[in-house]
Structures are given as structure tokens and as C-alpha cells.
Design an enzyme around this catalytic site. Structure first.
Site, PDB file in Angstrom:
ATOM      1  N   ARG A  72      -7.326   2.768  13.416  1.00  0.00           N
ATOM      2  CA  ARG A  72      -8.341   1.603  13.132  1.00  0.00           C
ATOM      3  C   ARG A  72      -8.371   0.651  14.287  1.00  0.00           C
ATOM      4  NH1 ARG A  72     -11.786  -0.446   9.103  1.00  0.00           N
ATOM      5  NH2 ARG A  72     -11.326   1.083   7.295  1.00  0.00           N
ATOM      6  N   GLU A 115       0.866  -1.218  -0.064  1.00  0.00           N
ATOM      7  CA  GLU A 115       0.043   0.112   0.029  1.00  0.00           C
ATOM      8  C   GLU A 115       0.895   1.325  -0.055  1.00  0.00           C
ATOM      9  OE1 GLU A 115      -3.071  -0.205   2.944  1.00  0.00           O
ATOM     10  OE2 GLU A 115      -3.489   2.272   2.628  1.00  0.00           O
ATOM     11  N   GLU A 137     -10.722  -7.962   4.097  1.00  0.00           N
ATOM     12  CA  GLU A 137      -9.983  -8.083   5.323  1.00  0.00           C
ATOM     13  C   GLU A 137     -10.713  -8.825   6.562  1.00  0.00           C
ATOM     14  OE1 GLU A 137      -9.335  -3.824   4.941  1.00  0.00           O
ATOM     15  OE2 GLU A 137      -7.729  -4.041   5.760  1.00  0.00           O
TER      16      GLU A 137
HETATM   17  N1  LUZ Z   1      -5.595   1.788   4.479  1.00  0.00           N
HETATM   18  C1  LUZ Z   1      -5.906   3.307   4.949  1.00  0.00           C
HETATM   19  C2  LUZ Z   1      -6.409   1.031   4.998  1.00  0.00           C
HETATM   20  O1  LUZ Z   1      -4.924   4.295   4.391  1.00  0.00           O
HETATM   21  N2  LUZ Z   1      -6.780   3.602   5.378  1.00  0.00           N
HETATM   22  C3  LUZ Z   1      -7.842   2.533   6.120  1.00  0.00           C
HETATM   23  O2  LUZ Z   1      -8.630   2.850   6.713  1.00  0.00           O
HETATM   24  C4  LUZ Z   1      -7.237   1.274   5.705  1.00  0.00           C
HETATM   25  N3  LUZ Z   1      -8.018   0.309   6.212  1.00  0.00           N
HETATM   26  C5  LUZ Z   1      -7.681  -0.927   6.031  1.00  0.00           C
HETATM   27  C6  LUZ Z   1      -6.704  -1.448   5.213  1.00  0.00           C
HETATM   28  N4  LUZ Z   1      -5.903  -0.329   4.641  1.00  0.00           N
HETATM   29 MO1  MOS Z   2      -4.836  -3.146   2.966  1.00  0.00          MO
HETATM   30  S1  MOS Z   2      -4.236  -3.537   4.840  1.00  0.00           S
HETATM   31  O1  MOS Z   2      -6.298  -3.144   3.037  1.00  0.00           O
HETATM   32  O2  MOS Z   2      -3.558  -2.508   2.060  1.00  0.00           O
END
Ligand code: LUZ
Ligand code: MOS
Length: 774
Positions: free
Chosen positions: A311, A233, A712
Site C-alpha cells: 500500500r 487486524e 482511513e
Molecule cells: N488490510 C489488508 C488493510 O489486509 N489489506 C489492505 O489493503 C488494507 N488496507 C488498509 C487497511 N488494512
Molecule cells: Mo486497518 S489499518 O484498516 O485494520
């Protein structure tokens, strides 16, 4: 519109099985391509006294070695907090922190040169423990607290109050495809970037800063990833920028695809947490008050940890209604690689702690945990600590699981087994899950789609969604095919590309299909609305009567001879646009971080898992006999993909909870740095039975075609394995109190089985064994 086929196979399944799917490493390389390798700091914390590249530079086939001095823009890649350098300057913050980037004519030459780089370091104190970091004021952001009711006054009404600590370790993403990128120089200072990233725009945005090039000259292209799980990510960015930095200077294509050992050492993982809890119940087992303090091990830089931490707070009460809550979280800076997103994104870490608190209360009260769990499940209208109200009942899935899987029968069988076996014991647990869907940062909940209908009637769809094995392209295809009512073979989902779709949110937060799918719907609808008048004119009727169905135009309820393809071609001849770029943003969501209240989630996903395990009480090893799940899908649009997500998420969660053990030594060196020392679930550790019931609910929701997000939530069913094993241990040794410390590895199981307080009725041979152990 036509109904979709929820039994459709993943469109990639055949090419995957034949090895034809194209990943970064499968791309044919251009002539003159050079190969990179990063030199990472050999120490976890220190000052750079001297960096000596001379010997490495003289190596055969080495073209150039880059350091921070070669950065034309700003040496900064922090996404939330600007605290992360692309290449180290004078300070080293973790073992593996990139210091230099070697570019050579072959991978071998680049790797050989790495070994010749010399660095003198003045060591500084190394912190690996988040509690120590907090003591020393090493916090990345100020602490945050979520509150509802008043815990201070609530304790006085509690009949029972219990306190304890809970630990969860990190987790390697272990995507099958490691991190990597390939960058090409194009004309007018443009760079094309092939990156294994969940966030093409994150790569583009940070690359623009580091190279001082406007975003419109950075074309990031993604066909698919071999897994991401959150690890790509944010953390695909640095590898892509390192390649691009070399391409910028050398005007040559540059590729870097990390070796598994480099990837494990240099990239961040799931955030480990160390937490304290206090739980109070009344005499009827209602949870009246809950306090938790979370010490999040963020590693050496913020990365996504502040969002992960948020979170954790959102999910600190899991599926339960608790009227008085106070939860505080500290984002602690340590000298580990910056930890990051990982499926569940802090939610699992928060949920584990309340499940531990409930288990502790159950231990002390001498009752099964499920009595407390069941009593406190969320009901419609109950308020979460962050102000949003539950829109459905957590007990819908729970009750269905009890009936469907005949919990009474399971309990009788397990009791019978336990009473007739000494060396093997079974344990049962319930794991309810409630997971909020939407990025917690409201602004990220937007997406765009570009839909083209070509004159032959075929359809091309681009979105911001990244295919990483989760099946999002199949879902996008289903959406477009159903909107236009054409055969799925008429639709092609194109790569994700920042020149076609701009300003994308990463494919993350389980929200990708919802966000991008809704944008596809809007785009298709706009095109259909332009086609209808064309059809009406061709058929001499009014456009309200027009429908497009199964590749024909219908008037009223009658099929005409006018085909989809004729209609499309006629529209083109009449100079009507057959393309649409559409935007979607989730309605009704908001969150005010200054008061920590709002309505951050489009909806919640609920589910319950019953887990049954068998522990071998001689060896401390265990098997998961069965996991029986009832999962709230809304109305699934693809049972094969959704089942795959449930099974995969569950097994990944079981791995995190039971066997995947990341070990850093006191010097901050990763000891579990290879697949020989880091155990991930294999086919033998998968539950022998996974039962899945698709709970279909008729309530309206904001999911794509009412098919709720599934990426998830199932990971957290794996938490059930921890508590089932714990219960099995207690069957063998009723006085054992296995620590709430995950993963519960066979070593920990064995030590608990024979902990000093052992008072079970053991055979003589065991007494000697226990004596020896003591
Ligand atoms: N990524 C993010 C995430 O930037 N914000 C989120 O709330 C999130 N939640 C789950 C997985 N990735
Ligand atoms: Mo994710 S933890 O939804 O990149």
C-alpha cells in the site's frame, strides 16, 4: 426502499455514555474461570539456553504453565508468510516475544508467577534499523518496484532535481481496550472464543492450525471492540490462541486481558520507514520524475508488513500525477515486535515521502510548496503507477478549499501576524489526500450477511463487520431499515460470529461498511422479492405494483391497509422463507503482482486539508490553530459518524506526525513503554478549529449507498501539521532546513529554530542564547 436519515445518531452512543456497552472485560465470568498471563522474552535476540519454570509452577494458585511443547498442532501464526511462532522455541526474536503462558486462579497469581520464570539466553546481534537489516540481507520478502514511464530518460528533461531522505516513526495503536480473549470449552471438542479482534476469521483460522481442530469447532464471537486502528487486524490472534490452548488442555474457561504495559511492550505498531527520494521538475514546476526507496521496519516477523508495504507503493504519489515513477520497497526484518496494520496501512508512510520531496524542492526553489502541489494534482484519466486511472479530479477538493476558506485572507492574516511577532510564528500547509478503497489483495474484497425477518416484523442482521467504535453497526442498521422501509428500532445488528458468518475478511481497509453493507442490501432485496408475491395475492393485484413503504404495503402510489407485520406473518404462514444469507464481492477489481499493474481499487477518496499552526519560538512548542478540510464523501449516509471519523483520523494523524515518539534503545527495548513516556494527543492538542465541508459528488461509485469509505483517508490530513510547523520554523529562521523526520516534536522544533545557520533578525538576548546553544 426509503431514504435514510443521514443525521441518525450512533446506535451505541447512549450505552457508551452510560457505561453500559459490553466489552470483553465486562462479560460476566463463568465459575471456574482461570486467568492467563504471557511471559515475554526479556531480550530482543538470542538463543534459549535454559528455561526454568520450576519456581513459578510452585507458586500459590498457579494451575499450569504452557510452552510450545504443549501445542497439539503447528506452532505457527504467520498470516502472509509462515515465519511467526505462537510461543518461542529455541530462538528469541524480539523483547516481549511470548515464551510461556501461565494459567492461574487469579490475575494476581498469574502475574506473580511470571516474575519467577527464569531464562538463560545466549545473546545474538540485535538489529533495530531497517537499513542495517537490508544491508545484511534480512528481507522478509523480495523487494517490490512500481514503475510508470521511464525515470532514467526523464531526468534529462528536468530543469531541477532534488534528493533527500525522509523518516517516519512508528505509532502505538493505543486502543482504549487492550488486547484480550476469553475462551470456553463446549461439547464435542468445540471452543467458544470471545476475542477483541478485527478479524474473527483470522483468529479462527490460526487457532485451527495451532490446536489441530477444524474451523467448524471454533466459534469466535465479537460484540464490539474498544478501538482497533489496525492493531487487532492480525495481532488479536495470539492472545486468543494462548487462552484456547489452556482451555484445550484444562477444559476450563480461560481469560487474558493484557495490562497496558504488556500490550505496549509485546504488540507491534505502525511500521516505521526510512526512505530516500529523488524528484525532478521542469521549469513550469511540473513533476516529471520521481524515485523513492522505502526501507520498511517490519519487526521480527512478516505479520501484515508485506501488505502494508504494497500500500506504500500504491500511495507513493499521493494525489499527484507523475508520468515517470520508479518506487522500490524493502520489507526489512529487525528485532522489534512485528509491526502491523495501522489506519492508513502504509499509505501515510508513502505519502509523507512525496510531500517531503515537494517541500525540499520548494525550499531549494524558494517558493511555497503549494505551488508545486497544486500544479501536479491528478486529473480524471491520469494513470497511477499501478495502472489504474483516476476517476475524479484531485483539484475539486483543493479548489473548493481555497474558495470556501478564503485562502488569500488566511495568507494575508498569517503574513501580518508573522511580520508583527518575533517569538511566535505561524505556518500554513496544504495536504491533499487520495486514498484507494479496497483490500489490495483482491480476494479479500468479499463479505456476507445473514438477515432474518421474525414473525413480529422485527429484523435481525448479522454480517462479518466488527464494530470497533467506527459506527459500522449504525450504518448496517441504516441499510437494512431503508431497504425494508421500516423504523430503525425494528432492526437489531447482532454480534459478529464465525458460526453465523463464515470466512470473513477483517474489518479493515476502510471497506467494511461497503462490503458488508452491500451484502445486507442483497439479502434484504431477496426477502422483499419473496414478500411481493404474497402481498400481491393478499391485495389481488400484480406484484409489479407492490411497494413496501413506511411499514405498509403500497400499490401504485397508494398506501393500503396491509402492514409490514401482517405481510411478514402471512408469508410465514404460507411457508415462505423470511431469512436470507447473501454474498457480495467487489466487481471490476484486479491486480497482477507479477507485473505490478491492474485496477486494485473500487474507487478513490479525495480531500484537501489546510492547516494553520503557531510555533512558540522560545520554547519550541506549537499549537494547531485550525484545520480546514474539504472531503469527498460521495453522498454521506451518516454525517455524525462520518464527521467523527474525519475528526478522529485527523487528530490521530497529527499525533503521529507531531508528538507520538516511539523509542527503542539499541538493545531493542521499548523505552516509551507507558503513557508517561509516550505522548498521545489529548483534548488540549486537538486543533482549536476543525472546519469540515462535506463535498457531495454526484458521480456513481461502488460505495454503500454512494457514501464513500471514511475510516482511513482523514488520518493523512494530519501530515499537514508536520509541514505547517516546518513552514512556521522557516518564518523564524529562513535558513533552517528541518529534517523530514516525523514526529516533529518540540525538541526537534527547538533545535531547528536555532540551528547554526540562523540568520534571522533576532533580539540581542537571543544572540546570547544562540551562542550558548552552539
Ligand atoms: N488490510 C489488508 C488493510 O489486509 N489489506 C489492505 O489493503 C488494507 N488496507 C488498509 C487497511 N488494512
Ligand atoms: Mo486497518 S489499518 O484498516 O485494520
Amino acid at each position: 426502499m426509503k431514504n435514510i436519515d443521514p443525521g441518525m445518531k450512533n446506535i451505541d452512543s447512549f450505552t457508551h455514555a452510560r457505561g453500559e456497552s459490553i466489552y470483553l472485560d465486562d462479560m460476566p465470568l463463568l465459575e471456574g474461570t482461570l486467568f492467563g498471563a504471557a511471559f515475554g522474552s526479556p531480550e530482543a535476540h538470542g538463543k534459549v539456553l535454559h528455561l526454568d519454570l520450576s519456581e513459578a509452577e510452585k507458586m500459590k494458585d498457579v494451575v499450569r504453565i504452557f510452552t510450545y511443547k504443549d501445542i497439539p498442532g503447528i506452532n505457527q501464526i504467520g498470516g502472509i508468510v509462515p515465519d511467526e511462532l505462537l510461543l518461542a522455541e529455541n530462538l528469541l526474536h524480539f523483547n516481549g516475544m511470548p515464551v510461556a503462558f501461565v494459567v492461574a486462579k487469579s490475575v494476581k497469581a498469574a502475574q506473580a508467577a511470571i516474575k519467577k520464570i527464569k531464562i538463560d539466553i545466549e545473546p545474538l546481534h540485535i538489529i533495530t534499523d531497517p537499513r542495517e537489516a537490508k544491508e545484511k540481507g534480512e528481507l522478509i520478502i523480495p523487494p517490490r518496484t512500481f514503475k510508470i514511464g521511464n525515470t532514467e530518460t526523464a531526468w534529462q528533461q528536468c530543469q531541477h532535481i532534488f534528493e533527500g531522505t525522509a523518516e517516519t516513526n512508528g505509532q502505538e495503536h493505543l486502543y482504549i481496550e487492550t488486547q484480550g480473549a476469553y475462551t470456553l470449552p463446549l461439547e464435542h471438542g468445540t471452543i467458544k472464543v470471545y476475542s477483541s479482534t478485527q478479524g474473527p476469521t483470522a483468529v479462527q483460522r490460526h487457532m485451527a492450525v495451532v490446536l489441530n481442530i477444524p474451523m467448524h469447532r471454533l466459534e469466535v464471537e465479537v460484540t464490539r471492540l474498544g478501538g482497533g486502528f489496525g492493531g487487532k487486524e492480525d495481532q488479536a490472534t495470539s492472545w486468543a490462541i494462548l487462552c484456547a490452548l489452556a482451555t484445550y488442555h484444562l477444559k476450563k474457561p480461560v481469560k487474558y486481558s493484557l495490562h497496558r504495559l504488556e500490550d505496549m511492550r509485546m504488540t507491534g505498531k505502525r511500521n516505521p520507514y526510512s526512505s530516500d527520494f529523488k524528484i525532478g521538475l521542469d521549469k513550469n514546476l511540473n513533476i516529471l520524475a520521481y524515485e523513492a526507496t522505502f526501507y520498511q521496519n517490519a519487526g521480527a516477523a512478516a505479520d501484515l508488513s508485506p501488505a502494508v508495504l504494497e500500500r506504500t507503493l500504491f500511495h507513493c504519489t499521493n494525489s499527484y500525477f507523475v508520468p515517470n515513477v520508479s518506487a522500490t520497497a524493502f520489507c526489512c526484518r529487525t528485532n522489534l515486535p512485528p509491526n502491523t496494520a495501522f489506519r492508513g496501512f502504509g499509505g501515510p508512510q508513502g505519502m509523507f515521502v512525496i510531500e517531503a520531496a515537494i517541500a525540499k524542492a520548494a525550499d531549494e526553489l524558494g517558493i511555497p510548496a503549494y505551488k508545486i502541489q497544486k500544479k501536479n494534482l491528478l486529473k480524471t484519466g491520469d494513470e497511477f503507477p499501478y495502472g489504474q486511472k483516476a476517476a475524479s479530479e484531485a483539484n475539486e477538493c483543493w479548489n473548493k478549499a481555497e474558495q470556501l476558506y478564503e485562502i488569500d485572507k488566511i495568507e494575508r492574516e498569517v503574513a501580518a501576524f508573522n511580520s508583527t511577532n518575533i517569538l511566535f510564528k505561524k505556518g500554513i500547509s496544504f495536504m491533499p489526500v487520495c486514498f484507494g478503497i479496497s483490500f489490495t489483495k483482491t480476494l479479500m474484497n468479499q463479505a456476507r450477511a445473514l438477515v432474518h425477518v421474525y414473525t413480529d416484523g422485527s429484523v435481525g442482521v448479522s454480517t462479518g463487520a466488527v464494530e470497533m467504535g467506527q459506527g459500522v453497526n449504525t450504518k448496517m442498521l441504516q441499510v437494512a431499515a431503508s431497504m425494508f422501509s421500516v423504523d430503525p428500532s425494528k432492526v437489531k445488528i447482532h454480534s459478529t460470529n464465525t458460526f453465523r458468518i463464515a470466512n470473513t475478511s477483517p474489518s479493515a481497509a476502510s471497506a467494511t461498511a461497503d462490503l458488508n453493507g452491500k451484502a445486507v442490501q442483497i439479502a434484504c432485496k431477496a426477502i422483499i422479492e419473496r414478500l411481493k408475491p404474497v402481498a400481491a395475492e393478499m391485495l389481488q393485484t400484480n406484484q409489479e405494483a407492490i411497494q413496501i413503504k413506511n411499514e405498509f404495503v403500497w400499490t401504485g402510489n397508494k398506501q393500503t391497509d396491509l402492514t409490514w407485520q401482517q405481510l411478514v406473518l402471512t408469508a410465514y404462514i404460507k411457508r415462505i422463507s423470511l431469512s436470507e444469507h447473501a454474498h457480495y464481492s467487489t466487481p471490476q477489481i484486479n491486480f497482477d503482482a507479477s507485473i505490478e499493474k491492474g485496477h486494485p481499487f473500487a474507487y478513490h477518496v479525495f480531500g484537501t486539508a489546510i492547516t494553520i499552526v503557531t510555533v512558540d519560538c522560545l520554547r519550541g512548542i506549537y499549537e494547531v490553530d485550525a484545520v480546514k478540510i474539504v472531503h469527498d464523501f460521495g453522498s454521506t449516509m451518516n454525517t455524525i459518524i462520518d464527521r467523527g471519523q474525519i475528526e478522529g483520523g485527523l487528530v490521530q494523524g497529527i499525533g503521529w506526525m507531531t508528538m507520538e515518539e516511539i523509542v527503542f534503545d539499541k538493545e531493542g527495548t521499548l523505552r516509551s513503554n507507558a503513557l508517561s513516556t509516550y505522548k498521545v494527543p489529548d483534548i488540549y492538542s486537538v486543533p482549536k478549529i476543525i472546519d469540515l465541508h462535506f463535498l457531495e459528488t454526484s458521480k456513481d461509485n461502488l460505495a454503500i449507498m454512494r457514501s464513500k469509505a471514511v475510516g482511513e483517508p482523514p488520518l493523512m490530513y494530519g501530515i499537514g501539521a508536520f509541514f505547517a510547523i516546518r513552514n512556521a520554523i522557516k518564518e523564524f529562521n529562513p535558513t533552517a532546513t528541518p529534517a523530514f523526520s516525523a514526529p516533529i516534536t518540540p525538541e526537534k522544533v527547538l533545535l531547528s529554530l536555532y540551528s547554526k545557520s540562523y540568520k534571522g533578525s533576532q533580539p540581542e538576548s537571543f544572540k546570547a542564547l544562540i551562542k550558548e546553544h552552539e
